[in-house]
Design an enzyme around this catalytic site. Structure first.
Site, mmCIF file in Angstrom:
data_model
loop_
_atom_site.group_PDB
_atom_site.id
_atom_site.type_symbol
_atom_site.label_atom_id
_atom_site.label_comp_id
_atom_site.label_asym_id
_atom_site.label_seq_id
_atom_site.Cartn_x
_atom_site.Cartn_y
_atom_site.Cartn_z
ATOM 1 N N HIS A 57 -0.684 -2.190 -13.107
ATOM 2 C CA HIS A 57 -0.147 -1.539 -11.912
ATOM 3 C C HIS A 57 1.306 -1.121 -12.163
ATOM 4 O O HIS A 57 1.705 0.022 -11.893
ATOM 5 C CB HIS A 57 -0.233 -2.506 -10.736
ATOM 6 C CG HIS A 57 0.121 -1.923 -9.408
ATOM 7 N ND1 HIS A 57 0.257 -2.678 -8.272
ATOM 8 C CD2 HIS A 57 0.399 -0.645 -9.019
ATOM 9 C CE1 HIS A 57 0.577 -1.908 -7.252
ATOM 10 N NE2 HIS A 57 0.681 -0.665 -7.680
ATOM 11 N N HIS A 61 -6.854 -10.856 -13.617
ATOM 12 C CA HIS A 61 -5.977 -10.756 -12.435
ATOM 13 C C HIS A 61 -4.560 -10.366 -12.835
ATOM 14 O O HIS A 61 -3.992 -9.383 -12.316
ATOM 15 C CB HIS A 61 -5.973 -12.099 -11.711
ATOM 16 C CG HIS A 61 -5.142 -12.130 -10.471
ATOM 17 N ND1 HIS A 61 -5.679 -12.054 -9.208
ATOM 18 C CD2 HIS A 61 -3.796 -12.225 -10.290
ATOM 19 C CE1 HIS A 61 -4.710 -12.103 -8.302
ATOM 20 N NE2 HIS A 61 -3.548 -12.209 -8.943
ATOM 21 N N GLU A 62 -3.984 -11.106 -13.772
ATOM 22 C CA GLU A 62 -2.597 -10.840 -14.161
ATOM 23 C C GLU A 62 -2.464 -9.511 -14.899
ATOM 24 O O GLU A 62 -1.446 -8.822 -14.758
ATOM 25 C CB GLU A 62 -2.054 -11.991 -15.017
ATOM 26 C CG GLU A 62 -2.063 -13.353 -14.334
ATOM 27 C CD GLU A 62 -1.293 -13.382 -13.025
ATOM 28 O OE1 GLU A 62 -0.429 -12.508 -12.807
ATOM 29 O OE2 GLU A 62 -1.581 -14.272 -12.198
ATOM 30 N N HIS A 102 -1.981 -6.789 -12.373
ATOM 31 C CA HIS A 102 -0.596 -6.645 -11.933
ATOM 32 C C HIS A 102 0.218 -5.838 -12.944
ATOM 33 O O HIS A 102 0.963 -4.911 -12.582
ATOM 34 C CB HIS A 102 0.054 -8.029 -11.773
ATOM 35 C CG HIS A 102 -0.343 -8.760 -10.543
ATOM 36 N ND1 HIS A 102 -0.272 -8.204 -9.288
ATOM 37 C CD2 HIS A 102 -0.807 -10.034 -10.367
ATOM 38 C CE1 HIS A 102 -0.673 -9.088 -8.388
ATOM 39 N NE2 HIS A 102 -1.001 -10.203 -9.016
#
Length: 621
Positions: free
Chosen positions: A404, A397-398, A401
């Site tokens: 991105h 998940h991190e 980020h």
């Protein structure tokens, strides 16, 4: 705590942890001294910008200069705040970085106050002048920022009025600040028995662990203490929420919006229909959720479900321990559908040489996980990796980020590199979806039914927590703001009734299901009506619905990439590279999903239905 209680977890000091997995802060500033030197130059930079006050009517070149100076200050502040806050997260007991972080926060407030004149002064120009400025060559690099300001013309006050509102922000946030102090500092809990009969002081951090207990008596005791402690402060906590709503009403009415919800959605240029269609689509899909609750009830062998029974894993997975190196291996393998370049950057990021990740827990370190990125510098991924499967998903998940930000920063200039929250949670949940599919294929190939069941159950809970629960919160926000705007009483009684009515619909409380029978027998403890007291997201102005929209979008995009649908991967990378160059809905549409229609939300609930059916089949085997 009594002598029979469990001893506090022993957390190593920072120098005792494995040093090779730490963030490389020197990518921003080599030392604190360089940070302070950069901070000292800010006042001169701000003075140059303030010197343009009253001169935006001179011509487009002056406006372009204003944007350039503002962007330079913003870039410098980003670097200063990132460096300070990350070191603060590394050890929140270190007063040095607490002080640097506070200095950066105070400087942000100072800048906001000293630049409050920009928008109203620019918008005081005649529309014909604004149109002629826009066509000028000097403003080409700043068109996105320029258009965003001009879009606010109907909702912008005079310079004096905007300055007053900006100066009043601290006072107007008093209700929110008071709520945070009550919840995080002043609220105290007593001891309860854990699974082993030891007395343990309940806290916000260990509450979720108690709700996962196999013993209903333990779950019930934790639930009752958490809620009774909040309910004892229901008048104060409710008034804090009402105070925050009144602040939002003040802003919305002064700036000539029809409602607080419209004011909030305007920032992302999102129509009200998106918010409403999300709620409608989830309502239509609630029979599937009720079927999931029935499956959970059957698996737990309960005569009646209650709200504290909804977080227990349906299969124990505590024996699965994953090293960080193995977690990296799994995550990288799951990212293979994104191509060689993405995987190469991700592999470097997660290595000790890359220096993106602060992996292990240590004394004083910030709890939880987060990703902080600064323009074209090394991102910071904060983990407290504990070797569980959940920790592997947190890593994916991190990393989503940070990747991105990596792609956005390299495709966009600084002025358009920052993306909005509505887009931000798509790459993170996209990576989680890829990891789920990789691990479920791995479990099936190995014939590991326990892992397969754990993963499918976890995926169902993701839909419950991220799409269904956050939409429930979004509906409550909409209802209570409308109540306040219509001058209806906002009291603990009215708020708790509104919350209970919505909760009954979402969870299908059988006490109200005489005419529409449910497949489960959930009857909620009356305390659930006061759950709103302990949800800090209600102080963030219609924020939570973006979690639901983001997961709905990422679910569709990930499935398309995994199916190798023509053009799906290229469209997804347009989202990663878009930054804030367009409105969020346009960026999402370019990636191939149009949330201006309800279809993505309908598709998400259809996917949820498929996972619920898989869960039912696995539990019957």
């Amino acid at each position: 705590m009594t002598e029979s209680a469990k001893q506090p977890k022993q957390v190593p000091k920072r120098e005792e942890i494995e040093a090779k997995y730490k963030w490389n802060s020197q990518s921003i500033f080599p030392s604190d001294a360089e940070w302070k030197e950069s901070f000292a130059t800010l006042d001169s930079d701000i003075d140059k910008l303030v010197a343009l006050k009253g001169k935006l009517c001179d011509g487009p070149e002056t406006v372009a200069k204003m944007f350039e100076l503002d962007d330079q200050i913003d870039l410098k502040m980003d670097k200063l705040y990132t460096y300070a806050s990350v070191h603060h997260y590394e050890n929140m007991q270190d007063s040095t970085y607490m002080g640097l972080t506070d200095s950066a926060k105070n400087k942000w407030a100072d800048i906001a106050s000293k630049t409050a004149w920009i928008r109203p002064e620019l918008l005081s120009l005649p529309q014909q002048t604004l149109d002629s400025y826009r066509a000028h060559e000097s403003l080409k690099p700043w068109l996105r920022a320029y258009d965003e300001i001009v879009r606010y013309k109907p909702h912008t006050l005079s310079t004096e009025e905007e300055t007053i509102l900006s100066s009043a922000s601290s006072a107007l946030n008093a209700s929110k600040d008071t709520y945070a102090l009550l919840q995080n500092a002043d609220m105290k809990f007593s001891e309860i028995e854990d699974d082993d009969g030891n007395l343990v002081v309940l806290s916000k951090s260990n509450y979720s662990g108690f709700l996962q207990s196999k013993k209903q008596s333990v779950r019930k005791a934790a639930f009752e203490m958490m809620y009774d402690t909040n309910i004892a402060l229901k008048n104060t906590l409710s008034n804090c929420l009402y105070g925050n709503i009144k602040k939002e009403i003040l802003y919305a009415r002064q700036r000539k919006y029809n409602s607080c919800l419209e004011a909030s959605l305007f920032d992302d240029n999102t129509p009200l229909s998106v918010y409403n269609s999300l709620i409608d689509a989830i309502h239509d899909g609630l029979p599937t959720f009720h079927q999931y609750l029935a499956i959970r009830q059957r698996a737990m062998k309960l005569d009646r479900l209650d709200m504290f029974d909804l977080y227990v894993p349906l299969v124990e997975n505590y024996e699965l321990k994953v090293s960080y190196e193995e977690a990296v291996e799994w995550v990288l393998a799951s990212l293979h559908p994104l191509g060689e370049e993405y995987c190469s950057v991700a592999k470097h990021a997660l290595s000790s040489e890359g220096g993106w990740v602060d992996v292990f827990e240590n004394e004083g370190k910030r709890s939880g996980a987060c990703s902080i990125s600064n323009f074209r510098d090394i991102p910071y991924i904060c983990l407290n990796f504990n070797g569980t499967l959940d920790a592997v998903f947190t890593l994916a998940h991190e990393l989503g980020h940070s990747m991105h930000s990596y792609y956005s920063d390299r495709a966009q200039p600084h002025a358009t590199s920052s993306y909005r929250i509505m887009v931000a949670e798509i790459p993170s949940t996209f990576n989680e979806c890829l990891l789920f599919h990789y691990l479920i294929d791995k479990a099936r190939a190995e014939g590991n039914k326990q892992l397969e069941l754990y993963l499918v159950n976890s995926r169902c809970d993701d839909y419950k927590g991220t799409i269904i629960r956050q939409t429930q919160f979004a509906e409550f926000e909409k209802v209570i703001h409308a109540m306040a705007e219509n001058d209806e009483p906002i009291t603990p009684d009215s708020l708790s009734k509104a919350y209970k009515d919505i909760n009954d619909v979402y969870y299908g409380d059988t006490a109200l299901a005489a005419t529409t029978p449910r497949p489960h027998t959930l009857t909620a403890d009356a305390r659930i009506a006061f759950e709103y007291l302990r949800i800090p997201h209600f102080f963030y102005n219609f924020y939570v619905y973006k979690y639901a929209t983001s997961m709905s979008v990422s679910d569709v995009l990930a499935e398309r990439v995994l199916r190798k649908e023509e053009g799906a991967l290229e469209r997804y990378f347009t989202l990663l590279r878009a930054g804030g160059s367009k409105d969020p809905l346009d960026i999402i549409a370019d990636a191939g999903v149009d949330i201006r229609t309800p279809q993505p939300f309908i598709d998400a609930m259809t996917s949820f239905k498929g996972y619920v059916q898989q869960l039912d089949e696995l539990l019957k085997e």
